[in-house]
Motif scaffolding. Structure first.
Motif, PDB file in Angstrom:
ATOM      1  N   GLU A 246      38.733  36.655  48.969  1.00  0.00           N
ATOM      2  CA  GLU A 246      39.482  37.762  49.575  1.00  0.00           C
ATOM      3  C   GLU A 246      38.561  38.947  49.862  1.00  0.00           C
ATOM      4  OE1 GLU A 246      42.842  37.498  50.064  1.00  0.00           O
ATOM      5  OE2 GLU A 246      43.320  39.558  50.659  1.00  0.00           O
TER       6      GLU A 246
ATOM      7  N   ILE B 203      46.648  38.771  44.243  1.00  0.00           N
ATOM      8  CA  ILE B 203      45.241  38.759  44.623  1.00  0.00           C
ATOM      9  C   ILE B 203      44.905  39.941  45.532  1.00  0.00           C
ATOM     10  CG2 ILE B 203      43.550  37.506  46.027  1.00  0.00           C
ATOM     11  CD1 ILE B 203      44.580  34.967  44.705  1.00  0.00           C
TER      12      ILE B 203
ATOM     13  N   ASP C 177      39.212  32.935  44.196  1.00  0.00           N
ATOM     14  CA  ASP C 177      40.174  33.445  45.184  1.00  0.00           C
ATOM     15  C   ASP C 177      39.962  34.931  45.447  1.00  0.00           C
ATOM     16  OD1 ASP C 177      41.159  30.937  45.299  1.00  0.00           O
ATOM     17  OD2 ASP C 177      43.007  31.331  44.174  1.00  0.00           O
ATOM     18  N   LEU C 178      39.687  35.670  44.351  1.00  0.00           N
ATOM     19  CA  LEU C 178      39.425  37.107  44.518  1.00  0.00           C
ATOM     20  C   LEU C 178      38.169  37.312  45.359  1.00  0.00           C
ATOM     21  CD1 LEU C 178      40.103  38.366  40.865  1.00  0.00           C
ATOM     22  CD2 LEU C 178      41.550  38.733  42.853  1.00  0.00           C
TER      23      LEU C 178
ATOM     24  N   LYS D 292      51.285  34.803  44.193  1.00  0.00           N
ATOM     25  CA  LYS D 292      49.855  34.633  44.046  1.00  0.00           C
ATOM     26  C   LYS D 292      49.095  35.547  45.021  1.00  0.00           C
ATOM     27  CE  LYS D 292      47.037  30.496  43.853  1.00  0.00           C
ATOM     28  NZ  LYS D 292      47.018  29.043  43.836  1.00  0.00           N
TER      29      LYS D 292
ATOM     30  N   TRP E 152      40.767  31.498  40.008  1.00  0.00           N
ATOM     31  CA  TRP E 152      41.350  32.813  40.307  1.00  0.00           C
ATOM     32  C   TRP E 152      40.258  33.745  40.813  1.00  0.00           C
ATOM     33  CZ3 TRP E 152      46.120  33.616  41.273  1.00  0.00           C
ATOM     34  CH2 TRP E 152      47.153  32.988  40.545  1.00  0.00           C
TER      35      TRP E 152
END
Ligand code: SF4
Ligand code: SF4
Ligand code: SF4
Ligand code: SF4
Ligand code: FES
Lengths: 903, 171
Positions: free
Chosen positions: A649, A295, A645-646, A291, A642
């Motif tokens: 980051e 990412i 999460d991107l 994962k 998702w």
């Protein structure tokens, strides 16, 4: 209003309704079989007997059938007196004489209306000691299982199938206790709504054959309120999961949308969730990656100076699309609709926004008293709308019922009275449709001629609407007739959609509805959008795939993030190939392998509708929430997670505050005011009843301490759900939740779907506390409404020798991307073909064995010819959306007939 | 004083009574057949699995320690694809046996199930299935049910007429 006395208690009820309807609405338990709120009463089963008394002094009373007795003021009734109780117990005893000893192996068991009614009427022991009659069963296709021994001859099945859904191939045969319900001979049930037999039949005669493959009792299914993802109608559904697999879909009642029924695409189209083609791991250039690696890799690409674009999806939730828009920025977000599709969808959205006609809900469609369908094959593109439209032709004959003193619920008498008379219903389509049998008139025209007919109708309603020039006599006359009827109707409805692929058709529909409104008629308009959230993404973003490709050519972004779509289904093959050449890194967030993911540099596995929460907007403009049914195995997670999460980051500040889905929806509502009402369509995640969440598992959910014991003897903590007020557990509040959170219908003594009665304000009415969902588009009515008549009227179609014009044909089984993953639907769908009129074929020297080349963008495809008598001359029907035939999307205009290489 | 002597006398007499202490495990006790011990799945008189995977035992189980999945053979006979009892949870209440409509699940007099490892208390169908009919030698559910299975067509179960000819007009 009327005051009636039931078992010595007085109730205020509505006069004129039947007594059974009233008693059930009051929450009383009165057994019944043949009555169905959507089908009315016929008095066939004699199960609903109660005693009616003449007056206060009447001591004896007489037995009447509650479902056949209209309520009147001062009525005195007993339900619980010994005589009617014995009567009901005896009736069920005789219904049960031949009933097989099947409950343990019967798929209805545990949600069987017959079981419930047997218990309710106190028939506890079976005394019948003689031989039982038996029947042979029939093969009815991949979806419906037949077990005729269990029939109690309530006639609900044929009444639904024939009278309500217009099917022809299910009937009753033989006589006395030999009455048989089935087809004339074995074969696939023809109706697109056959799946409803599962819910309509109160016994285990018709059961769900797809469920049978992985059978699970109702009490063992983990369920949540959800929305069908297979077309734009947005039917409310209850999907059920067991052992990590989606096992079946049941109807979830919503009086404004699907009511009591679903179509077979929606009911049986769920197998893609369990498919072996699911993406289950993140991948970097087709190697499984962790994962965090995936990412950081994608974020690396995002940070590249040339920037990124995001392509959203009409089958992903508003939240996921919005999150992607946040990731790439508004200017670099595109809605994912194909070239033509996007033009049509934005046009349809504009029409709905401007009004003045209001977009019709399915319930409105059912109530319409005159209908004009322009260019949309509704049964194939918006099946449930077709079922509702079918009911609309009953409204005009019904109007004279009151003179004949027949109540509307008295189904037998109503149908006898109406005979074959039907309200006005006009269909202009490219080829024969499944609603033709109820149509007053049908017109088979090329798309541009359908539009011209529509424009002419509008002109005949309102002079100021532009008229097409050079219309032939026949069409002119037809337009006059239609205009006359629509003008004189009280609730006329214009139905169209993106299905014809022709914007002029939509414009014509808009003109007709505008003309009606300006002549003072309360007209409705129903425009069908292709997918479950097409309208939603169109509202979120206007720019589609076309603009995305242009942007790529002009700006050469470093990476493209594709959310839950297969680009190859949306654009011409060569264009998408070019995109892949142009952009070095394409990342996909999707749940199924497809041509796009096959070429992608990175893939993130996301949850399907059953594994995520979110909101979607249906064709009516109703935003509806769907809730996660079960937790997928790690690392699969919702698309928006998702993307969050991107975002995290990349260090995005907003995403830090996105702890749950509510936060995403709130950001969305504050940034896009048009979609702000979506907040009212969801119940926020911190909602509790008596401090408790609402359980997804029934209170009888079994096997909790054994189902995982082979993997690990220690039972895991139930997964937490931060995004909704529902819990992945059987613990919580087991009373009746707010209507939008109803995970299943169950009430003490009512294990079957009939328990729905207990969840409605009144039987057949809205859900208690109001139907879930919120309308987004309420046009300004009357003078103030913006917009004007559309005036670019296309030229008439004139066939050219040796050439054929491509027209889109849709299939309920086949045209939808996801449902074809169900083996049953795959079995019933057509294979690629080109349909032409036999005369055209003769002219071109073709027969049914021939194959011809049909151009698709820069390529061409060789297709097998089939004859279709109902097509207009010079038109070729091309099936849209078939999995092995994505090129259809790039086919348009006319082409020269050329024989392919014969095999 | 007297009562003291009497008590001693009674105790003395016990020396000549039959002993109550059982020399378990050297001498195995005789449990009554209805003892509620280790659960088994039995077979019908034809030697086929009795369980029809109806899920009634699992739903009645107060500790939810039975999990199974129904499946069918090619001829319509339903049976459990897997059938799992987690004996580390079972309270031997016997409700599953009472709920079972086919006499498939039965509690037996065997109570010797001690394990050092809890995991070994998870029994799968292979561990549960015995080769005979257990306490109920005769009952055969599929003989009385209306469902057609391999070797038994419609109208061939006990107390059934042959299938109706739906084309016949005879009264
Ligand atoms: S239809 Fe109902 S009562 Fe009849 S066998 Fe099936 S579950 Fe039992
Ligand atoms: S098949 Fe079902 S719905 Fe039809 S008559 Fe029999 S019991 Fe009623
Ligand atoms: S009509 Fe559309 S939304 Fe409704 S069940 Fe069918 S496919 Fe699903
Ligand atoms: S109750 Fe009996 S037949 Fe039903 S699943 Fe349990 S063991 Fe099998
Ligand atoms: S429900 Fe009233 S007679 Fe059947």
């Amino acid at each position: 209003m009327a005051t009636i006395e039931i078992d010595g208690k007085e109730y205020e009820v509505e006069a004129g309704k039947n007594l059974l309807h009233v008693a059930l609405s009051l929450g009383l338990n009165l057994p019944y079989f043949c009555w169905h709120p959507a089908l009315g009463s016929v008095g066939a089963c004699r199960q609903c007997a109660v005693k009616q008394y003449k007056d206060k002094d009447d001591q004896h009373g007489r037995l009447v059938m509650a479902c056949m007795t209209p309520v009147s003021d001062g009525m005195r009734i007993t339900v619980e007196d010994p005589e009617s109780k014995t009567f009901r117990a005896t009736v069920i005893e005789s219904l049960m004489t031949n009933h097989p000893h099947d409950c343990p192996i019967c798929d209805e068991g545990g949600e069987c209306h017959l079981q419930d009614m047997t218990v309710m009427s106190g028939h506890n022991y079976r005394d019948y000691r003689f031989k039982k009659r038996t029947f042979n069963n029939q093969y009815l296709g991949p979806h419906i299982n037949h077990e005729m021994n269990r029939c109690i001859t309530c006639y609900r099945c044929v009444r639904f199938y024939r009278d309500y859904a217009g099917g022809r191939d299910l009937d009753e045969y033989a006589s006395k206790n030999h009455v048989y319900f089935g087809r004339f001979e074995d074969g696939v049930l023809e109706s697109e709504f056959s799946g409803n037999l599962v819910e309509v039949c109160p016994t285990g005669v018709f059961t769900d054959k797809e469920l049978k493959k992985h059978y699970t009792r109702k009490w063992d299914l983990q369920t949540a309120p959800s929305i069908c993802v297979h077309c734009g109608v947005g039917c409310n559904i209850i999907p059920g999961e067991r052992y990590g697999q989606l096992r079946r879909i049941l109807n979830r009642y919503n009086s404004e949308v699907n009511g009591y029924f679903l179509c077979d695409r929606g009911r049986f189209g769920y197998e893609f969730v369990n498919s072996s083609e699911r993406i289950r791991e993140p991948k970097l250039s087709s190697d499984v990656a962790s994962k965090s690696d995936a990412i950081s890799q994608i974020v690396g690409w995002l940070k590249d100076g040339k920037g990124a674009i995001g392509i959203g999806s009409p089958r992903a939730s508003l939240e996921s699309n919005f999150a992607l828009r946040e990731l790439v920025g508004k200017d670099r977000f595109f809605n994912g609709l194909g070239v033509k599709e996007n033009r049509l969808a934005s046009l349809a959205l504009k029409i709905l926004r401007e009004g003045p006609a209001r977009s019709a809900s399915l319930n409105d469609a059912e109530k319409a008293d005159a209908v004009l369908v322009l260019g949309e094959d509704v049964t194939q593109t918006a099946p449930m709308l077709a079922l509702k439209l079918r009911q609309s032709v009953r409204n005009v004959p019904m109007e004279s019922l009151s003179q004949a003193n027949i109540p509307q619920w008295h189904d037998g008498a109503v149908r006898e009275f109406a005979q074959d008379s039907k309200g006005p219903f006009f269909i202009a389509s490219v080829k024969a449709t499944r609603l033709d049998d109820i149509a007053t008139e049908t017109y088979r025209l090329a798309p541009s001629d359908i539009a011209r007919l529509g424009f002419a109708v509008a002109h005949h309603i309102d002079e100021s609407a532009p008229a097409p020039s050079g219309l032939d006599q026949e069409t002119e006359e037809a337009a006059k007739r239609i205009a006359e009827v629509l003008k004189n109707a009280k609730k006329p409805l214009v139905v169209s959609g993106t299905g014809s692929g022709e914007s002029a058709v939509l414009e014509a529909a808009a003109n007709v509805s505008r003309a009606l409104c300006s002549s003072g008629v309360q007209a409705g308009i129903s425009l069908n959008f292709p997918e479950c959230n097409s309208l939603g993404v169109s509202m979120l973003e206007e720019k589609g795939l076309e603009e995305a490709l242009e942007y790529v050519n002009a700006n050469h972004p470093a990476t493209v993030i594709v959310l839950e779509i297969d680009l190859y289904r949306r654009g011409a093959l060569e264009e998408i190939d070019r995109l892949f050449e142009e952009v070095s890194q394409i990342s996909c967030i999707d749940h199924l392998e497809n041509r796009t993911t096959a070429n992608a540099s990175a893939i993130l596995p996301c949850g399907t509708f059953a594994e995520s929460d979110g909101t979607m907007v249906n064709s009516e403009g109703r935003v509806q929430a769907f809730y996660q049914v079960f937790v997928p195995p790690d690392p699969i997670q919702e698309s928006w997670r998702w993307i969050r999460d991107l975002l995290l980051e990349t260090g995005n500040a907003k995403a830090k505050s996105w702890n749950d889905l509510d936060d995403v929806l709130e950001s969305l509502a504050s940034e896009i005011p048009d979609l702000a009402p979506a907040l009212d369509a969801v119940v926020s995640a911190d909602f509790r009843i008596a401090g408790q969440k609402i359980p997804r598992q029934p209170h009888r959910y079994s096997g909790r301490t054994a189902m995982r014991a082979n993997i690990d003897i220690h039972e895991p903590k139930p997964p937490q759900d931060p995004d909704s007020p529902l819990a992945f557990s059987m613990e919580g509040f087991h009373g009746k939740p707010p209507s939008g959170l109803a995970s299943r219908f169950w009430a003490p003594g009512w294990n079957s779907v009939q328990s729905l009665n207990k969840f409605q304000e009144e039987v057949g009415g809205p859900m208690r506390g109001g139907d879930p969902g919120k309308r987004l588009l309420e046009p300004i009515p009357g003078e103030a409404s913006p917009g004007q008549y559309y005036s670019s009227i296309p030229a008439a179609f004139s066939p050219e020798e040796g050439h054929l014009l491509i027209a889109h044909v849709h299939h309920i089984f086949g045209s939808d991307e996801l449902s074809v993953h169900s083996p049953g639907i795959d079995e019933l769908r057509p294979r690629p073909y080109v349909a032409i009129h036999p005369e055209d074929a003769k002219q071109c020297g073709l027969d049914e064995e021939s194959e011809i080349d049909v151009p698709a963008g820069e390529n061409s495809v060789t297709l097998k010819v089939t004859f279709e008598n109902s097509l207009p001359r010079g038109v070729a029907g091309i099936p849209m959306g078939l999995p092995e035939f994505p090129e259809a999307v790039a086919m348009s205009g006319s082409f020269k007939v050329q024989q392919g290489v014969k095999q | 004083m007297l009562s003291l002597l009497r008590t001693m006398w009674i105790i003395f007499l016990h020396m000549f009574h039959k002993r109550e202490t059982q020399e378990y495990p050297d001498v195995l006790p005789q449990q009554p057949p209805r003892w509620r011990g280790r659960i088994i799945l039995s077979r019908d008189p034809d030697g086929e699995e009795r369980c029809v995977a109806c899920n009634l035992c699992s739903v009645v189980c107060p500790v939810a320690c039975i999990a199974l999945q129904a499946t069918e053979d090619g001829h319509g006979r339903r049976y459990p694809e897997f059938f799992r009892i987690n004996f580390s949870r079972c309270i031997f209440c016997g409700l599953c046996e009472e709920a079972c409509p086919t006499y498939a699940i039965q509690l037996t007099p065997d109570f010797e199930m001690g394990e050092y490892n809890r995991k070994n208390l998870v029994y799968e169908k292979e561990d549960l299935l015995i080769s005979g009919p257990g306490k109920y030698p005769d009952y055969n559910f599929y003989r009385v049910a209306g469902l057609a299975i391999g070797g038994k067509g419609k109208g061939e179960a006990d107390c059934e007429e042959p299938p109706v000819n739906t084309r016949s007009l005879m009264p």
